[in-house]
Design a protein around this motif. Structure first.
Motif, PDB file in Angstrom:
ATOM      1  N   ILE A 170     -25.872  12.892 -29.914  1.00 29.96           N
ATOM      2  CA  ILE A 170     -24.783  13.824 -29.603  1.00 29.96           C
ATOM      3  C   ILE A 170     -25.214  15.226 -29.997  1.00 29.96           C
ATOM      4  O   ILE A 170     -25.634  15.470 -31.133  1.00 29.96           O
ATOM      5  CB  ILE A 170     -23.499  13.418 -30.354  1.00 29.96           C
ATOM      6  N   THR A 255     -26.220  19.026 -24.256  1.00 28.77           N
ATOM      7  CA  THR A 255     -25.787  17.634 -24.118  1.00 28.77           C
ATOM      8  C   THR A 255     -26.924  16.712 -24.518  1.00 28.77           C
ATOM      9  O   THR A 255     -28.073  16.936 -24.144  1.00 28.77           O
ATOM     10  CB  THR A 255     -25.380  17.333 -22.660  1.00 28.77           C
ATOM     11  N   GLU A 262     -19.877  13.358 -24.002  1.00 32.59           N
ATOM     12  CA  GLU A 262     -19.971  14.769 -24.405  1.00 32.59           C
ATOM     13  C   GLU A 262     -19.453  15.711 -23.332  1.00 32.59           C
ATOM     14  O   GLU A 262     -18.920  16.775 -23.635  1.00 32.59           O
ATOM     15  CB  GLU A 262     -21.427  15.122 -24.729  1.00 32.59           C
TER      16      GLU A 262
END
Length: 279
Positions: A170, A255, A262
């Motif tokens: 992430i 991303t 996300e």
């Protein structure tokens, strides 16, 4: 009615394997296949996309064999082929003749295998960072792959290891909540899952070299990659684009690996647009 994991939960017998899935919506079928990693499961990867996508499609979010609430069989042959067999049987059991597929990471590789083996079943294909090509720039194993392979090693699985893994997949770490860490960690230490998990151990598990056959894929394909993916670099997406006859590539900035989560709104728009457009 608000869609929840409980209200959409279903089971189907797919040959010898009982598969758990979530279903909502009407229209063309969109089969969503999650990625393979410690703590992964269908709702965890695609649950946040269901409300928007089910307004346009009959969405079927599966738990891979060995994950979530699906059966956890031993797999002696190539994993991608095994998954393809199971999902082909699942489609037959549900009376589905043709579908779209969206697959994340391992789920994307399974979708590509289905497109290679049974192209008549697949209308269009969307793959998000599938591990099916050599990286030109990233050293192997990548940072993210090391976290996955070592998850059950050493002192064993832990909440701290899960947090470190999530921080590699992430980009915006401020979005990593205690709830997210706890959920993924809880699923990752389920005894049945741990006994059969294909990712998270240093031992290798057999997968087919799909990258050698990408030029054979005839299905219209959208490839999606996060630019900051630290598990599978986006240069693999460029390799796929060069090899595949009917593919396009969308790269999302800021991303990581988990683009459907996300970049939920953008991902949903891209999926709906690609699957609905005249090509």
């Amino acid at each position: 009615m608000q869609l929840s994991a409980e209200s959409t939960s279903r089971f189907v017998q797919a040959g010898d394997v009982r598969i758990h899935y979530h279903e909502a919506g009407e229209g063309p079928v969109l089969l969503a296949i999650h990625g393979g990693a410690p703590g992964a499961y269908g709702w965890g990867n695609f649950g946040q996309n269901l409300a928007a996508l089910s307004q346009h499609f009959r969405v079927v979010i599966v738990d891979l064999p060995g994950y979530g609430k699906s059966d956890k069989p031993a797999i002696a042959t190539g994993r991608y082929g095994f998954y393809a067999d199971v999902f082909e049987n699942m489609l037959t059991a549900l009376g589905i003749d043709r579908c779209h597929i969206v697959g994340l990471a391992t789920g994307g590789a399974a979708g590509l295998m289905m497109a290679l083996r049974r192209p008549e079943l697949i209308e269009r294909l969307i793959v998000v960072a599938p591990p099916v090509g050599p990286s030109l720039f990233a050293a192997a194993p990548t940072e993210g792959a090391k976290h996955i392979m070592g998850y059950y090693g050493g002192t064993g699985p832990s909440r701290e290891k899960m947090q470190r893994y999530l921080e590699t997949i992430i980009f915006d770490k401020s979005r990593i909540t205690d709830e997210l860490i706890d959920d993924r960690h809880r699923v990752s230490i389920d005894p049945d899952f741990m006994a059969t998990a294909h990712e998270g151990h240093a031992r290798s598990t057999p997968v087919e070299p799909i990258w050698q056959r990408l030029s054979e894929v005839e299905t219209e394909t959208l490839i999606i990659w996060g630019r900051e993916n630290r598990v599978i670099g986006f240069d693999v997406g460029l390799f796929m684009l060069a090899q595949m006859k009917r593919a396009q590539l969308n790269v999302y900035g800021r991303t990581g690996l988990w683009a459907p989560w996300e970049q939920t709104a953008r991902f949903n728009r891209d999926v709906i647009g690609f699957l609905s457009a005249d090509i």
